[in-house]
Design a protein around this motif. Structure first.
Motif, PDB file in Angstrom:
ATOM      1  N   SER A   1       0.880  -1.163   0.000  1.00  0.00           N
ATOM      2  CA  SER A   1       0.000   0.000   0.000  1.00  0.00           C
ATOM      3  C   SER A   1       0.920   1.216   0.000  1.00  0.00           C
ATOM      4  O   SER A   1       2.145   1.089   0.055  1.00  0.00           O
ATOM      5  CB  SER A   1      -0.921   0.024   1.227  1.00  0.00           C
ATOM      6  OG  SER A   1      -0.201   0.440   2.370  1.00  0.00           O
ATOM      7  N   ALA A   2       0.331   2.404  -0.044  1.00  0.00           N
ATOM      8  CA  ALA A   2       1.144   3.614  -0.010  1.00  0.00           C
ATOM      9  C   ALA A   2       1.720   3.865   1.378  1.00  0.00           C
ATOM     10  O   ALA A   2       2.498   4.791   1.570  1.00  0.00           O
ATOM     11  CB  ALA A   2       0.332   4.820  -0.462  1.00  0.00           C
ATOM     12  N   GLY A   3       1.338   3.028   2.345  1.00  0.00           N
ATOM     13  CA  GLY A   3       1.882   3.163   3.692  1.00  0.00           C
ATOM     14  C   GLY A   3       3.022   2.209   3.997  1.00  0.00           C
ATOM     15  O   GLY A   3       3.812   2.428   4.918  1.00  0.00           O
ATOM     16  N   GLY A   4       3.125   1.115   3.228  1.00  0.00           N
ATOM     17  CA  GLY A   4       4.185   0.147   3.480  1.00  0.00           C
ATOM     18  C   GLY A   4       3.984  -1.116   2.662  1.00  0.00           C
ATOM     19  O   GLY A   4       3.125  -1.181   1.778  1.00  0.00           O
ATOM     20  N   LEU A   5       4.780  -2.134   2.976  1.00  0.00           N
ATOM     21  CA  LEU A   5       4.694  -3.397   2.246  1.00  0.00           C
ATOM     22  C   LEU A   5       5.068  -4.565   3.160  1.00  0.00           C
ATOM     23  O   LEU A   5       5.601  -4.379   4.246  1.00  0.00           O
ATOM     24  CB  LEU A   5       5.589  -3.374   1.005  1.00  0.00           C
ATOM     25  CG  LEU A   5       7.045  -2.918   1.155  1.00  0.00           C
ATOM     26  CD1 LEU A   5       7.924  -4.011   1.737  1.00  0.00           C
ATOM     27  CD2 LEU A   5       7.599  -2.481  -0.203  1.00  0.00           C
TER      28      LEU A   5
ATOM     29  N   TYR B   1       7.910 -13.505   7.509  1.00  0.00           N
ATOM     30  CA  TYR B   1       7.537 -12.287   6.812  1.00  0.00           C
ATOM     31  C   TYR B   1       7.941 -11.063   7.627  1.00  0.00           C
ATOM     32  O   TYR B   1       7.959 -11.102   8.866  1.00  0.00           O
ATOM     33  CB  TYR B   1       6.027 -12.242   6.569  1.00  0.00           C
ATOM     34  CG  TYR B   1       5.493 -13.420   5.791  1.00  0.00           C
ATOM     35  CD1 TYR B   1       5.396 -13.375   4.402  1.00  0.00           C
ATOM     36  CD2 TYR B   1       5.084 -14.584   6.444  1.00  0.00           C
ATOM     37  CE1 TYR B   1       4.907 -14.451   3.680  1.00  0.00           C
ATOM     38  CE2 TYR B   1       4.601 -15.668   5.729  1.00  0.00           C
ATOM     39  CZ  TYR B   1       4.519 -15.599   4.353  1.00  0.00           C
ATOM     40  OH  TYR B   1       4.039 -16.682   3.638  1.00  0.00           O
ATOM     41  N   ALA B   2       8.234  -9.986   6.920  1.00  0.00           N
ATOM     42  CA  ALA B   2       8.530  -8.710   7.563  1.00  0.00           C
ATOM     43  C   ALA B   2       7.556  -7.661   7.041  1.00  0.00           C
ATOM     44  O   ALA B   2       7.460  -7.442   5.829  1.00  0.00           O
ATOM     45  CB  ALA B   2       9.962  -8.282   7.276  1.00  0.00           C
ATOM     46  N   SER B   3       6.825  -7.046   7.945  1.00  0.00           N
ATOM     47  CA  SER B   3       5.934  -5.939   7.579  1.00  0.00           C
ATOM     48  C   SER B   3       6.711  -4.643   7.762  1.00  0.00           C
ATOM     49  O   SER B   3       7.247  -4.370   8.840  1.00  0.00           O
ATOM     50  CB  SER B   3       4.686  -5.931   8.469  1.00  0.00           C
ATOM     51  OG  SER B   3       3.937  -7.120   8.283  1.00  0.00           O
ATOM     52  N   LEU B   4       6.777  -3.844   6.707  1.00  0.00           N
ATOM     53  CA  LEU B   4       7.578  -2.622   6.712  1.00  0.00           C
ATOM     54  C   LEU B   4       6.700  -1.395   6.527  1.00  0.00           C
ATOM     55  O   LEU B   4       5.698  -1.433   5.811  1.00  0.00           O
ATOM     56  CB  LEU B   4       8.625  -2.661   5.594  1.00  0.00           C
ATOM     57  CG  LEU B   4       9.495  -3.912   5.477  1.00  0.00           C
ATOM     58  CD1 LEU B   4      10.481  -3.755   4.327  1.00  0.00           C
ATOM     59  CD2 LEU B   4      10.241  -4.167   6.771  1.00  0.00           C
ATOM     60  N   LYS B   5       7.107  -0.310   7.159  1.00  0.00           N
ATOM     61  CA  LYS B   5       6.432   0.981   6.997  1.00  0.00           C
ATOM     62  C   LYS B   5       7.361   1.917   6.236  1.00  0.00           C
ATOM     63  O   LYS B   5       8.563   1.986   6.532  1.00  0.00           O
ATOM     64  CB  LYS B   5       6.104   1.578   8.368  1.00  0.00           C
ATOM     65  CG  LYS B   5       5.434   2.948   8.311  1.00  0.00           C
ATOM     66  CD  LYS B   5       5.122   3.459   9.708  1.00  0.00           C
ATOM     67  CE  LYS B   5       6.390   3.801  10.473  1.00  0.00           C
ATOM     68  NZ  LYS B   5       6.120   4.468  11.769  1.00  0.00           N
ATOM     69  N   PHE B   6       6.812   2.632   5.247  1.00  0.00           N
ATOM     70  CA  PHE B   6       7.620   3.604   4.520  1.00  0.00           C
ATOM     71  C   PHE B   6       7.922   4.793   5.426  1.00  0.00           C
ATOM     72  O   PHE B   6       7.037   5.335   6.078  1.00  0.00           O
ATOM     73  CB  PHE B   6       6.900   4.091   3.262  1.00  0.00           C
ATOM     74  CG  PHE B   6       6.713   3.025   2.217  1.00  0.00           C
ATOM     75  CD1 PHE B   6       7.765   2.201   1.842  1.00  0.00           C
ATOM     76  CD2 PHE B   6       5.482   2.846   1.607  1.00  0.00           C
ATOM     77  CE1 PHE B   6       7.591   1.217   0.879  1.00  0.00           C
ATOM     78  CE2 PHE B   6       5.302   1.875   0.632  1.00  0.00           C
ATOM     79  CZ  PHE B   6       6.374   1.053   0.280  1.00  0.00           C
TER      80      PHE B   6
ATOM     81  N   ARG C   1       4.599   8.081  -3.365  1.00  0.00           N
ATOM     82  CA  ARG C   1       3.345   7.705  -2.701  1.00  0.00           C
ATOM     83  C   ARG C   1       2.206   7.620  -3.716  1.00  0.00           C
ATOM     84  O   ARG C   1       1.437   6.655  -3.729  1.00  0.00           O
ATOM     85  CB  ARG C   1       3.000   8.716  -1.602  1.00  0.00           C
ATOM     86  CG  ARG C   1       1.771   8.325  -0.773  1.00  0.00           C
ATOM     87  CD  ARG C   1       1.615   9.251   0.406  1.00  0.00           C
ATOM     88  NE  ARG C   1       1.102  10.538   0.009  1.00  0.00           N
ATOM     89  CZ  ARG C   1      -0.196  10.851  -0.092  1.00  0.00           C
ATOM     90  NH1 ARG C   1      -1.104   9.935   0.183  1.00  0.00           N
ATOM     91  NH2 ARG C   1      -0.591  12.043  -0.454  1.00  0.00           N
ATOM     92  N   GLN C   2       2.109   8.623  -4.584  1.00  0.00           N
ATOM     93  CA  GLN C   2       1.037   8.632  -5.566  1.00  0.00           C
ATOM     94  C   GLN C   2       1.228   7.534  -6.616  1.00  0.00           C
ATOM     95  O   GLN C   2       0.250   6.975  -7.125  1.00  0.00           O
ATOM     96  CB  GLN C   2       0.945  10.004  -6.242  1.00  0.00           C
ATOM     97  CG  GLN C   2       0.487  11.126  -5.314  1.00  0.00           C
ATOM     98  CD  GLN C   2      -0.901  10.881  -4.742  1.00  0.00           C
ATOM     99  OE1 GLN C   2      -1.724  10.202  -5.356  1.00  0.00           O
ATOM    100  NE2 GLN C   2      -1.162  11.433  -3.565  1.00  0.00           N
TER     101      GLN C   2
END
Length: 217
Positions: free
Chosen positions: A133-137, A185-190, A198-199
């Motif tokens: 998502s635009a918030g992370g991956l 798995y690793a959840s990452l935040k941008f 982002r767009q």
């Protein structure tokens, strides 16, 4: 703001909570209205010509500047000619609202990712996403890679957009490490993501969602 050829996601607005989602394309734009072709119902992937006048919709689209906007509209008139079209109400410029962070679309997708360490804690490695998502991956971690919560790293990947490919190199922070069956798995935040990246990610998620719905998923 709205342009000819833009793809719209149209969600019915009703008091009974029974919402339906359609997609269509902008065929023409006038001063106070715009024309679309017969909307395609997402649930059946079939054209839906029977939509009553004054039906209210909440619409979303990706503008030419790659930002995703939402606006309210309604059916003004149905035109029965060689090609059936629907005339929709065009809001004023202030009626187009950019989608905020809380509305970011998260989609399941496998994108190849190259991961780099900021402090030489590990050698660069290749992996892939499970969602973005635009918030992370979320990444699949190779067996030999050990990351920790709050660790900062760099991810680079390519977004295959419909009309181009966009390279993204983004600073990320680990927010969660999870195990499932035989994979980690690793959840990452941008972190400090720029508006252009982002767009681009929002646009990729939007296009991916449309493609999956078109296939019936």
């Amino acid at each position: 703001m709205l342009s000819i050829g833009d793809t719209l996601l149209l969600e019915t607005v009703s008091d009974d909570g029974k919402k339906q989602v359609f997609r269509s394309k902008v065929l023409d734009i006038k001063d106070k209205s715009f024309l679309i072709g017969p909307p395609i119902k997402e649930a059946s992937n079939r054209t839906e010509p029977i939509i009553l006048e004054h039906t209210l919709f909440s619409a979303q689209f990706v503008a030419k500047n790659q930002k995703v906007f939402q606006f309210n509209t309604k059916v003004l008139k149905k035109n029965l000619e060689k090609i059936t079209t629907f005339e929709m109400e065009l809001p004023k410029e202030e009626g187009f609202v950019p989608i905020q962070r809380r509305s970011f679309i998260r989609i399941n997708t496998q994108l190849k990712v190259k991961v780099f360490s900021l402090n030489n804690e590990f050698s660069p490695f290749d992996t892939y996403t499970t969602n973005i998502s635009a918030g992370g991956l979320k990444l699949v971690l190779p067996d030999e890679i050990l990351l920790e919560k709050a660790q900062t790293l760099i991810c680079s990947f390519v977004l295959p957009l419909q009309d181009d490919s966009v390279y993204v190199r983004q600073l990320c922070k680990v927010v969660r490490i999870t195990d499932h069956i035989s994979k980690r798995y690793a959840s990452l935040k941008f972190e400090q993501i720029n508006e252009t990246d982002r767009q681009s990610i929002i646009r990729y998620c939007f296009e991916r969602q449309l493609a999956l719905r078109k296939k019936g998923f």
